[in-house]
Design a protein around this motif. Structure first.
Motif, PDB file in Angstrom:
ATOM      1  N   ARG A 192       0.835  -1.207   0.000  1.00 27.04           N
ATOM      2  CA  ARG A 192       0.000   0.000   0.000  1.00 27.04           C
ATOM      3  C   ARG A 192       0.866   1.253   0.000  1.00 27.04           C
ATOM      4  N   GLN A 193       1.899   1.245   0.829  1.00 28.66           N
ATOM      5  CA  GLN A 193       2.790   2.402   0.900  1.00 28.66           C
ATOM      6  C   GLN A 193       3.560   2.585  -0.400  1.00 28.66           C
ATOM      7  N   ALA A 194       3.980   1.512  -1.029  1.00 30.85           N
ATOM      8  CA  ALA A 194       4.694   1.598  -2.306  1.00 30.85           C
ATOM      9  C   ALA A 194       3.780   2.198  -3.376  1.00 30.85           C
ATOM     10  N   GLU A 195       2.525   1.802  -3.376  1.00 33.11           N
ATOM     11  CA  GLU A 195       1.569   2.355  -4.341  1.00 33.11           C
ATOM     12  C   GLU A 195       1.350   3.834  -4.089  1.00 33.11           C
ATOM     13  N   GLN A 196       1.283   4.222  -2.819  1.00 31.49           N
ATOM     14  CA  GLN A 196       1.102   5.634  -2.451  1.00 31.49           C
ATOM     15  C   GLN A 196       2.306   6.461  -2.915  1.00 31.49           C
ATOM     16  N   ILE A 197       3.491   5.935  -2.735  1.00 31.47           N
ATOM     17  CA  ILE A 197       4.708   6.622  -3.173  1.00 31.47           C
ATOM     18  C   ILE A 197       4.691   6.793  -4.690  1.00 31.47           C
ATOM     19  N   ASP A 198       4.263   5.767  -5.410  1.00 37.26           N
ATOM     20  CA  ASP A 198       4.171   5.873  -6.866  1.00 37.26           C
ATOM     21  C   ASP A 198       3.188   6.960  -7.290  1.00 37.26           C
ATOM     22  N   LEU A 199       2.054   7.057  -6.590  1.00 37.37           N
ATOM     23  CA  LEU A 199       1.074   8.097  -6.897  1.00 37.37           C
ATOM     24  C   LEU A 199       1.644   9.490  -6.647  1.00 37.37           C
ATOM     25  N   VAL A 200       2.351   9.652  -5.537  1.00 40.11           N
ATOM     26  CA  VAL A 200       2.972  10.950  -5.222  1.00 40.11           C
ATOM     27  C   VAL A 200       4.028  11.289  -6.267  1.00 40.11           C
ATOM     28  N   ARG A 201       4.837  10.317  -6.637  1.00 37.94           N
ATOM     29  CA  ARG A 201       5.885  10.532  -7.634  1.00 37.94           C
ATOM     30  C   ARG A 201       5.285  10.964  -8.973  1.00 37.94           C
ATOM     31  N   THR A 202       4.204  10.308  -9.378  1.00 36.18           N
ATOM     32  CA  THR A 202       3.534  10.652 -10.629  1.00 36.18           C
ATOM     33  C   THR A 202       2.954  12.066 -10.558  1.00 36.18           C
ATOM     34  N   ALA A 203       2.317  12.395  -9.444  1.00 34.80           N
ATOM     35  CA  ALA A 203       1.760  13.740  -9.264  1.00 34.80           C
ATOM     36  C   ALA A 203       2.865  14.785  -9.280  1.00 34.80           C
ATOM     37  N   LEU A 204       3.977  14.490  -8.629  1.00 38.57           N
ATOM     38  CA  LEU A 204       5.091  15.440  -8.589  1.00 38.57           C
ATOM     39  C   LEU A 204       5.661  15.682  -9.978  1.00 38.57           C
ATOM     40  N   ARG A 205       5.785  14.632 -10.768  1.00 38.20           N
ATOM     41  CA  ARG A 205       6.278  14.802 -12.149  1.00 38.20           C
ATOM     42  C   ARG A 205       5.360  15.728 -12.941  1.00 38.20           C
ATOM     43  N   SER A 206       4.069  15.521 -12.801  1.00 36.14           N
ATOM     44  CA  SER A 206       3.102  16.373 -13.501  1.00 36.14           C
ATOM     45  C   SER A 206       3.204  17.817 -13.015  1.00 36.14           C
ATOM     46  N   CYS A 207       3.318  17.990 -11.723  1.00 36.42           N
ATOM     47  CA  CYS A 207       3.417  19.334 -11.153  1.00 36.42           C
ATOM     48  C   CYS A 207       4.712  20.029 -11.576  1.00 36.42           C
ATOM     49  N   MET A 208       5.789  19.281 -11.674  1.00 41.14           N
ATOM     50  CA  MET A 208       7.061  19.855 -12.135  1.00 41.14           C
ATOM     51  C   MET A 208       6.918  20.452 -13.524  1.00 41.14           C
ATOM     52  N   GLN A 209       6.110  19.817 -14.373  1.00 41.29           N
ATOM     53  CA  GLN A 209       5.920  20.301 -15.737  1.00 41.29           C
ATOM     54  C   GLN A 209       5.171  21.636 -15.770  1.00 41.29           C
ATOM     55  N   LEU A 210       4.457  21.954 -14.702  1.00 42.35           N
ATOM     56  CA  LEU A 210       3.708  23.206 -14.632  1.00 42.35           C
ATOM     57  C   LEU A 210       4.573  24.388 -14.193  1.00 42.35           C
ATOM     58  N   LEU A 211       5.759  24.102 -13.680  1.00 43.19           N
ATOM     59  CA  LEU A 211       6.666  25.175 -13.253  1.00 43.19           C
ATOM     60  C   LEU A 211       7.216  25.916 -14.473  1.00 43.19           C
ATOM     61  N   THR A 212       7.639  27.141 -14.223  1.00 45.38           N
ATOM     62  CA  THR A 212       8.341  27.863 -15.282  1.00 45.38           C
ATOM     63  C   THR A 212       9.662  27.146 -15.531  1.00 45.38           C
ATOM     64  N   PRO A 213      10.226  27.285 -16.724  1.00 43.00           N
ATOM     65  CA  PRO A 213      11.524  26.640 -16.982  1.00 43.00           C
ATOM     66  C   PRO A 213      12.592  27.060 -15.968  1.00 43.00           C
ATOM     67  N   GLU A 214      12.590  28.320 -15.574  1.00 42.32           N
ATOM     68  CA  GLU A 214      13.585  28.799 -14.599  1.00 42.32           C
ATOM     69  C   GLU A 214      13.403  28.104 -13.250  1.00 42.32           C
ATOM     70  N   ASN A 215      12.166  28.007 -12.775  1.00 42.27           N
ATOM     71  CA  ASN A 215      11.912  27.353 -11.489  1.00 42.27           C
ATOM     72  C   ASN A 215      12.207  25.865 -11.546  1.00 42.27           C
ATOM     73  N   ARG A 216      11.865  25.232 -12.658  1.00 43.43           N
ATOM     74  CA  ARG A 216      12.167  23.808 -12.828  1.00 43.43           C
ATOM     75  C   ARG A 216      13.678  23.586 -12.782  1.00 43.43           C
ATOM     76  N   GLU A 217      14.425  24.476 -13.414  1.00 41.79           N
ATOM     77  CA  GLU A 217      15.890  24.374 -13.410  1.00 41.79           C
ATOM     78  C   GLU A 217      16.447  24.515 -11.997  1.00 41.79           C
ATOM     79  N   LEU A 218      15.896  25.463 -11.217  1.00 38.71           N
ATOM     80  CA  LEU A 218      16.353  25.627  -9.829  1.00 38.71           C
ATOM     81  C   LEU A 218      16.140  24.339  -9.035  1.00 38.71           C
ATOM     82  N   ILE A 219      14.961  23.747  -9.167  1.00 40.72           N
ATOM     83  CA  ILE A 219      14.655  22.503  -8.452  1.00 40.72           C
ATOM     84  C   ILE A 219      15.571  21.377  -8.909  1.00 40.72           C
ATOM     85  N   GLU A 220      15.758  21.264 -10.209  1.00 43.42           N
ATOM     86  CA  GLU A 220      16.614  20.194 -10.727  1.00 43.42           C
ATOM     87  C   GLU A 220      18.063  20.365 -10.279  1.00 43.42           C
TER      88      GLU A 220
END
Length: 93
Positions: free
Chosen positions: A19-47
């Motif tokens: 259950r926890q592994a599935e939850q982590i996968d869901l968070v990871r997927t959501a985070l990837r999607s959210c990263m794409q919504l950042l400006t290129p400059e902000n995404r670069e800072l995070i990366e």
């Protein structure tokens, strides 16, 4: 010292880990999607900071900004990402 675990407990633990592994996968997927919504400059800072493990001072130098400005920017971006992930997780149910 050997510890014996009964089958029911082992099954329960296994289910919880799954259950926890599935939850982590869901968070990871959501985070990837959210990263794409950042400006290129902000995404670069995070990366730079969290993917490549570049120090805040080095990120500041590369961005030609102060360390304080980078710390504030990263804080704001992390908050933005956290809100986005929470929203997506809530939508998932």
């Amino acid at each position: 010292d050997r510890v014996l675990v009964d089958a029911e407990l082992a099954e329960g633990l296994s289910a919880e880990v799954q259950r926890q592994a599935e939850q982590i996968d869901l968070v990871r997927t959501a985070l990837r999607s959210c990263m794409q919504l950042l400006t290129p400059e902000n995404r670069e800072l995070i990366e730079l900071r969290y993917v490549r493990s570049v120090s805040v001072a080095e990120v500041a130098a590369a961005a030609e900004r102060t360390v304080g400005a980078i710390k504030v920017a990263l804080l704001r971006i992390r908050r933005q990402l956290a809100a986005c992930v929470q929203k997506r997780m809530a939508a998932e149910g």
